[in-house]
Design a protein around this motif. Structure first.
Motif, short mmCIF file in Angstrom:
data_model
loop_
_atom_site.label_atom_id
_atom_site.label_comp_id
_atom_site.label_asym_id
_atom_site.label_seq_id
_atom_site.Cartn_x
_atom_site.Cartn_y
_atom_site.Cartn_z
N LEU A 87 0.81 -1.22 0.00
CA LEU A 87 0.00 0.00 0.00
C LEU A 87 0.85 1.27 0.00
O LEU A 87 0.30 2.37 0.11
CB LEU A 87 -0.92 0.00 1.23
CG LEU A 87 -1.97 -1.11 1.29
CD1 LEU A 87 -2.80 -1.00 2.55
CD2 LEU A 87 -2.89 -1.06 0.07
N SER A 98 -6.00 1.74 5.93
CA SER A 98 -5.17 0.66 5.41
C SER A 98 -5.04 -0.45 6.45
O SER A 98 -5.00 -1.64 6.11
CB SER A 98 -3.80 1.19 5.01
OG SER A 98 -3.08 1.64 6.14
N LEU A 102 -0.52 -1.85 -5.21
CA LEU A 102 -1.84 -1.26 -5.45
C LEU A 102 -1.73 -0.01 -6.32
O LEU A 102 -2.48 0.14 -7.31
CB LEU A 102 -2.51 -0.91 -4.12
CG LEU A 102 -3.88 -0.25 -4.21
CD1 LEU A 102 -4.87 -1.14 -4.96
CD2 LEU A 102 -4.41 0.10 -2.81
N ASN A 103 -0.82 0.88 -5.98
CA ASN A 103 -0.66 2.10 -6.78
C ASN A 103 -0.14 1.79 -8.18
O ASN A 103 -0.47 2.50 -9.15
CB ASN A 103 0.28 3.08 -6.07
CG ASN A 103 -0.41 3.79 -4.92
OD1 ASN A 103 -1.58 3.52 -4.63
ND2 ASN A 103 0.29 4.70 -4.27
#
Length: 316
Positions: free
Chosen positions: A146, A176, A152-153
């Motif tokens: 994260l 998160s 994820l990004n």
């Protein structure tokens, strides 16, 4: 000696032998219970009593405890803004993570209850995060995933979305950790699935014949019958969530940041005791946590009278 006296003597002997046998059974029971009793006294009640005493003292581990009465407790609520912040963060975490986790676990249990093939495999796969989720390694992996340049990004960037660093942004850092908690839904799911297996299929079949829709059957039949299981999972997850520590410690590198947005109560307690060596204050915080958990658990038990139903028709 008369016949009456002889009968009385025999009765007394029989009673004496019965008492000896009972005491012998009690001694055997105490012998088997001895390890547990020793553990209870030395590892549970003893440390609890010591912690309660230390909570009324100023104790830095390196020096002897100095009695300060209620000073630690007064300081918490009057002149320690980080204590209040840790309460707010923890209440937010519990209020968000527990319902989402239980709802998600119930939905997965409902899907697995449809009689799909390979149920044992799915059940095992979904339970694995619960076994691994509390470990430091998984929390570190979650932080990397994260992070600003995490998985994820990277996936979001592939579709043109520029996302923030989720664990470094005060707006999203706590959520998160909530997401990590929800990911560990396996234990609740297994318990829900066991409860669903106990619901007689005749109930839903009869309601379907009467024209009840699946949604109506779920709210009128499944949820009421499953309410004792929901109650159990709610209590267990509530207690566990109040004590959450590892995820916040690892994701925030032990700081509770950014800007104290992940300063969970247990994390602040740890910092007070083992970073600042304020063991008296940390012990007082521990007892406040015990009281908080007890109060919220009691509220859940009291509220269960309104929504928990049992098969014999009684309410909890």
């Amino acid at each position: 000696m008369s016949t009456t006296q002889v009968s009385h003597t025999r009765a007394e002997r029989v009673a004496a032998r019965a008492v000896k046998r009972r005491y012998a059974h009690n001694r055997a029971a105490l012998l088997f219970l001895a390890p547990w009793l020793v553990g209870l006294l030395l590892l549970t009640l003893g440390p609890m009593a010591a912690s309660l005493y230390i909570s009324f003292t100023e104790y830095s581990i390196l020096t002897a405890p100095v009695w300060v009465g209620l000073n630690n407790y007064i300081t918490m609520f009057t002149s320690d803004p980080l204590f209040i912040q840790s309460l707010k963060v923890t209440f937010t975490y519990v209020a968000v993570s527990v319902p989402i986790k239980l709802i998600f676990a119930l939905l997965v249990a409902l899907l697995l209850n449809k009689g799909i093939r390979g149920l044992g495999i799915y059940r095992t796969v979904y339970y694995i995060p619960t076994l691994l989720g509390g470990s430091v390694a998984i929390a570190m992996l979650w932080r990397k995933m994260l992070g600003g340049d995490g998985l994820l990004n990277g996936l979001l960037a592939m579709i043109g979305i520029q996302a923030p660093d989720w664990v470094a942004n005060p707006k999203y850092a706590l959520y998160s950790i909530v997401l990590l908690s929800v990911w560990q839904f396996g234990s609740s799911m297994i318990i829900f699935l066991a409860g669903l297996k106990q619901i007689p299929p005749e109930y839903e079949e009869a309601s379907a014949v009467d024209g009840a829709s699946p949604v109506r059957r779920f709210f009128s039949i499944t949820l009421p019958i499953l309410s004792p299981v929901i109650f159990f999972n709610l209590v267990m997850q509530l207690i566990t969530s109040f004590q959450s520590f590892t995820q916040a410690f690892v994701v925030s590198n032990g700081s509770g940041g950014p800007v104290n947005s992940t300063l969970m109560y247990s994390l602040y307690l740890y910092k007070k005791g083992f970073s600042f060596y304020q063991m008296g204050y940390a012990s007082a915080m521990a007892w406040i946590l015990v009281i908080l958990i007890g109060v919220f658990t009691l509220l859940v038990f009291r509220s269960s009278r309104l929504w928990v139903h049992y098969e014999d028709g009684r309410k909890s």
